[in-house]
Scaffold this active site. Structure first.
Site, PDB file in Angstrom:
ATOM      1  N   SER A   1       3.130 -22.135 -50.715  1.00  0.00           N
ATOM      2  CA  SER A   1       3.626 -23.038 -49.679  1.00  0.00           C
ATOM      3  C   SER A   1       2.718 -22.984 -48.454  1.00  0.00           C
ATOM      4  O   SER A   1       2.335 -21.896 -48.010  1.00  0.00           O
ATOM      5  CB  SER A   1       5.044 -22.644 -49.260  1.00  0.00           C
ATOM      6  OG  SER A   1       5.931 -22.712 -50.351  1.00  0.00           O
TER       7      SER A   1
ATOM      8  N   ASN B   1      10.006 -19.363 -58.823  1.00  0.00           N
ATOM      9  CA  ASN B   1       9.825 -19.160 -57.391  1.00  0.00           C
ATOM     10  C   ASN B   1       9.859 -17.669 -57.051  1.00  0.00           C
ATOM     11  O   ASN B   1      10.806 -16.959 -57.414  1.00  0.00           O
ATOM     12  CB  ASN B   1      10.919 -19.912 -56.624  1.00  0.00           C
ATOM     13  CG  ASN B   1      10.791 -19.754 -55.121  1.00  0.00           C
ATOM     14  OD1 ASN B   1      11.444 -18.918 -54.516  1.00  0.00           O
ATOM     15  ND2 ASN B   1       9.945 -20.552 -54.515  1.00  0.00           N
TER      16      ASN B   1
ATOM     17  N   SER C   1      -5.451 -55.358 -28.706  1.00  0.00           N
ATOM     18  CA  SER C   1      -5.509 -56.567 -27.890  1.00  0.00           C
ATOM     19  C   SER C   1      -6.242 -56.304 -26.584  1.00  0.00           C
ATOM     20  O   SER C   1      -6.282 -55.183 -26.076  1.00  0.00           O
ATOM     21  CB  SER C   1      -4.088 -57.065 -27.607  1.00  0.00           C
ATOM     22  OG  SER C   1      -3.338 -56.063 -26.923  1.00  0.00           O
TER      23      SER C   1
ATOM     24  N   SER D   1      17.699 -31.830 -53.657  1.00  0.00           N
ATOM     25  CA  SER D   1      19.069 -32.354 -53.641  1.00  0.00           C
ATOM     26  C   SER D   1      19.203 -33.741 -54.240  1.00  0.00           C
ATOM     27  O   SER D   1      20.254 -34.093 -54.775  1.00  0.00           O
ATOM     28  CB  SER D   1      19.611 -32.349 -52.207  1.00  0.00           C
ATOM     29  OG  SER D   1      18.844 -33.193 -51.375  1.00  0.00           O
TER      30      SER D   1
ATOM     31  N   LYS E   1       0.243 -52.812 -33.187  1.00  0.00           N
ATOM     32  CA  LYS E   1      -0.446 -53.628 -32.191  1.00  0.00           C
ATOM     33  C   LYS E   1      -0.309 -52.995 -30.817  1.00  0.00           C
ATOM     34  O   LYS E   1       0.784 -52.595 -30.401  1.00  0.00           O
ATOM     35  CB  LYS E   1       0.147 -55.040 -32.204  1.00  0.00           C
ATOM     36  CG  LYS E   1      -0.317 -55.954 -31.092  1.00  0.00           C
ATOM     37  CD  LYS E   1       0.800 -56.163 -30.094  1.00  0.00           C
ATOM     38  CE  LYS E   1       0.215 -56.599 -28.750  1.00  0.00           C
ATOM     39  NZ  LYS E   1       1.022 -56.164 -27.612  1.00  0.00           N
TER      40      LYS E   1
ATOM     41  N   CYS F   1       4.296 -58.713 -25.662  1.00  0.00           N
ATOM     42  CA  CYS F   1       5.472 -58.770 -26.544  1.00  0.00           C
ATOM     43  C   CYS F   1       5.468 -60.056 -27.359  1.00  0.00           C
ATOM     44  O   CYS F   1       5.830 -60.056 -28.545  1.00  0.00           O
ATOM     45  CB  CYS F   1       6.754 -58.680 -25.711  1.00  0.00           C
ATOM     46  SG  CYS F   1       6.870 -57.184 -24.700  1.00  0.00           S
TER      47      CYS F   1
ATOM     48  N   LYS G   1      17.592 -17.792 -54.867  1.00  0.00           N
ATOM     49  CA  LYS G   1      17.398 -16.944 -53.697  1.00  0.00           C
ATOM     50  C   LYS G   1      18.461 -15.858 -53.558  1.00  0.00           C
ATOM     51  O   LYS G   1      18.198 -14.783 -53.005  1.00  0.00           O
ATOM     52  CB  LYS G   1      17.397 -17.808 -52.428  1.00  0.00           C
ATOM     53  CG  LYS G   1      16.163 -18.684 -52.290  1.00  0.00           C
ATOM     54  CD  LYS G   1      14.926 -17.851 -52.024  1.00  0.00           C
ATOM     55  CE  LYS G   1      13.717 -18.708 -51.720  1.00  0.00           C
ATOM     56  NZ  LYS G   1      12.496 -17.919 -51.475  1.00  0.00           N
TER      57      LYS G   1
END
Length: 530
Positions: free
Chosen positions: A108, A69, A406, A196, A358, A436, A41
Site C-alpha cells: 500500500s 493481506n 480566456s 463494500s 474555463k 459567466c 483483521k
C-alpha cells in the site's frame, strides 16, 4: 500474469444479514472479479486459516488468484498467489525471502516516498490510495484523491510495477476514478480494488458485473469521454466548419443547459443561453440534481457565489451528469482568492470529471499551482504566461479535459491541440458577468456537440461533434457577437452594449455562419501549425 482489473478485498463484517461469505465470494467471481485479497483483521490464526483455505478452493475453481493481506504465514499455508502488505507490516525484502519464487507481493502506498521505496524493493504491484474517503477502513493518512493518483502513477513510468487504486471506489465513482487517475504520460491504473460495493451487496454477482461493464466501457473508449478524445486532423477550416455545424445544432435542437452559476449574473447567463437557441435551467437544490441530469444537454458549474446550498448541489450535479454521460463545464471563478475556494475546487474536481475547465490566466494558474501569473480576486495581474500554449496543453493533460484560458487572446486545448483565438472587444470587460456568460455559451455548444456525436446529418453521414469544438464554438459565439455589437450605431457604452450583445448572439445563431475569425491557429502536439 495476474489481471488486476477488478480486485476484490473481502470483509466478512460488511456482509448483509443472512448472507453467507463463501456464497458471496463465489457469486462475485461469477460476476467478473479477477483477483481476490482475503483480509481478516480481527480473526485468530486458526479461523483465518480455515477461511483462507476454503476461499482458495473457490478461487481455484474460477482460476482467480488469491492474495492474502498481511499474513505471510497464512499465504504460505494455503499456497496463495501473493501477499499484500502495508507500510507497518513485514518488510518486502523479508517477505520475499520467506515466500516461494513467483509469489506476488503488493504494498500500500499513499505518497511519492512510499511509492519510490516500493519500486526499489521490487514489488509486483502497488495499491495507491485512498482514492476516496472510505468507511471500511480507518485512514491514518490523507486521502490521495482522484487527481493525486495520476501524479503518483507517473513514478511508475519505465517500470513493470502494476498499480491498483484502492479506497472508497464504488460504481457511482468508478468512471471518474478510471479517467481522472490517468497520468499526464497516459499511465493508467491496472485495476481498482473494491470492498463494500460487492461484499455489502445482496446481489454480489450483479454488483461485480456492473463494475466490469464500466471497466470494459472505459477501456474501449465507449464512455462519457468518447467525445473528448484528442485528434490531430484539425485545420482552421475544419474547426470553423465544425463550429458552424454545432451552432446550427443548438438552434435546431434547443438543448436544456443546467446552470449552477454566479448569483450576480444569472439573468445575463440565462438570456445569452436563450439567444443562442438553448434553454437554461438555474437549479441548485440537491434533491433535483438526479432528475435534471436525465433531461439536460450539459451542466455548467460556476463557483462565483460559493454558498453552502449551491456547493452541495454542485457536488451532486456533477456526479449525476457524469453518470448520464453529459458534458460538465466548470468555471473556478476566483479560485486563487481564498483557501476556501481552493479547497472547494479540489473537492469538486475530485468528485466528478469536468469536460471543460474555463478560466482566466490567474484562475488557471491557481488551479495548476503555478506562480507565474498572479490574480486579484477574479482578475489576472500582470502580462500573463510566457508560453500560454504549453501551459494550457499541459493543464489539459493533467486534468484530462479541455482547457479554455480566456483573455485578450483565448487559448483552448484538449491536451494535444491548441486553438488560439483573438476575437472580442474591450466592452466585454466592462459588463458584469461576461466570464459567466462565456461559460453558458460553452455549455450550450458542448450540448450541441454531444447531440452531433450521436447523430447523422441529412445525407446520412456520421457527424462527429466533440467537446474541443464545442468549447471553441462557445468562445467564438461570444467574442464575434461582441465585435458585431460594438459596431452598432445604437451602442454608446457598456449600458447599451449588453442588449446589443444579446441581439447579436441571437442573430449569429440564426445566420449559422461565422463573421470573421481572427488569429485562429491550431497547434498539434509537435507545435507545428495545422
Amino acid at each position: 500474469m495476474i489481471d488486476y482489473s477488478l480486485y476484490l478485498v473481502t470483509g466478512r463484517e460488511l456482509l448483509p444479514q443472512g448472507q453467507d461469505y463463501f456464497d458471496s465470494l463465489e457469486q462475485s467471481l461469477q460476476g467478473g472479479v479477477t483477483v481476490v485479497q482475503i483480509r481478516e483483521k480481527n480473526t485468530d490464526t486458526r479461523e483465518f486459516l480455515d477461511v483462507a483455505l476454503r476461499s482458495k478452493v473457490i478461487c481455484d475453481r474460477y482460476n482467480v488468484p488469491l492474495i492474502v493481506n498481511d499474513r505471510v504465514d497464512i499465504a504460505l499455508a494455503v499456497q496463495a498467489a501473493g501477499v499484500h502488505v502495508g507500510q507497518s507490516d513485514m518488510p518486502v525484502s523479508i517477505a520475499r525471502k520467506l515466500l516461494p519464487r513467483g509469489t506476488v507481493i503488493g504494498v500500500s502506498c499513499n505518497n511519492i516516498q512510499e511509492l519510490d521505496k516500493a519500486v526499489s524493493d521490487g514489488v509486483d504491484y502497488v495499491g495507491i490510495g485512498a482514492v476516496w474517503s472510505t468507511t471500511t477502513k480507518t485512514l491514518n493518512k490523507p486521502v490521495v484523491g482522484v487527481r493525486g493518483v495520476g501524479e503518483l502513477l507517473r513514478k511508475l513510468d519505465g517500470t513493470s510495477v502494476k498499480a491498483v487504486g484502492i479506497g472508497g471506489i464504488k460504481l457511482k465513482n468508478l468512471l471518474r476514478t478510471l479517467h481522472g487517475t490517468v497520468s499526464t504520460t497516459n499511465r493508467a491504473l491496472d485495476g481498482v480494488a473494491v470492498v463494500s460495493e460487492i461484499v455489502a451487496s445482496t446481489r454480489p454477482r450483479e454488483a461485480a458485473a456492473k463494475l466490469c461493464e464500466v471497466l470494459s466501457a472505459f477501456r474501449s473508449g465507449d464512455s462519457i469521454f468518447k467525445a473528448m478524445r484528442t485528434r490531430s486532423e484539425y485545420t482552421a477550416g475544419s474547426v470553423i466548419d465544425g463550429v458552424v455545424q454545432i451552432m446550427s445544432c443548438v438552434r435546431d435542437h434547443n438543448p436544456l443547459v443546467h446552470q449552477i452559476t454566479n448569483n450576480v449574473s444569472i439573468a445575463q447567463s440565462a438570456n445569452a443561453t436563450i439567444a443562442l437557441g438553448a434553454s437554461p435551467i438555474m437549479a441548485t437544490t440537491v434533491q433535483e440534481m438526479e432528475d435534471i441530469s436525465r433531461i439536460n444537454g450539459a451542466l455548467l458549474v460556476n463557483i462565483g457565489t460559493l454558498v453552502p446550498t449551491a456547493y452541495e448541489g454542485m457536488v451532486v450535479a456533477g456526479s449525476c451528469a457524469n453518470a448520464q454521460k453529459k458534458p460538465v463545464v466548470f468555471d473556478p471563478v476566483g479560485v486563487g482568492a481564498s483557501h476556501f475556494r481552493q479547497s472547494s475546487v479540489n473537492t469538486l474536481l475530485d468528485s466528478w470529471q469536468a469536460s471543460v475547465i474555463k478560466g482566466n490566466a490567474g484562475e488557471l494558474a491557481a488551479l495548476a499551482g503555478s506562480n507565474e501569473v498572479q490574480s486579484k480576486g477574479v482578475d489576472t495581474i500582470g502580462s500573463g504566461f510566457k508560453d500560454p500554449v504549453s501551459f494550457v496543453r499541459n493543464l489539459a493533460r493533467k486534468e484530462r479535459c479541455v482547457i479554455v484560458m480566456s483573455g485578450e487572446i483565448d487559448y483552448i486545448s484538449d491536451g494535444a491541440n491548441v486553438a488560439v483565438l483573438s476575437n472580442g472587444h474591450q466592452l466585454l470587460g466592462q459588463i458584469t458577468g461576461s466570464g459567466c456568460i462565456a461559460g453558458s455559451c460553452i455549455a450550450s455548444h458542448c450540448a450541441g456537440a454531444m447531440i452531433l456525436a450521436q447523430g447523422e446529418d441529412k445525407e446520412g453521414k456520421l457527424v462527429i461533434g466533440d467537446i474541443f469544438l464545442g468549447a471553441i464554438g462557445g468562445i467564438l459565439a461570444l467574442t464575434i457577437s461582441a465585435e458585431l455589437a460594438a459596431l452598432r450605431e445604437d451602442v454608446k457604452g457598456p449600458g447599451t452594449f449588453f442588449p446589443a450583445l444579446i441581439d447579436e448572439l441571437f442573430n449569429a445563431a440564426r445566420r449559422k455562419c461565422v463573421h470573421t475569425v481572427r488569429g485562429l491557429t491550431q497547434k498539434c502536439a509537435d507545435d507545428k501549425p495545422a
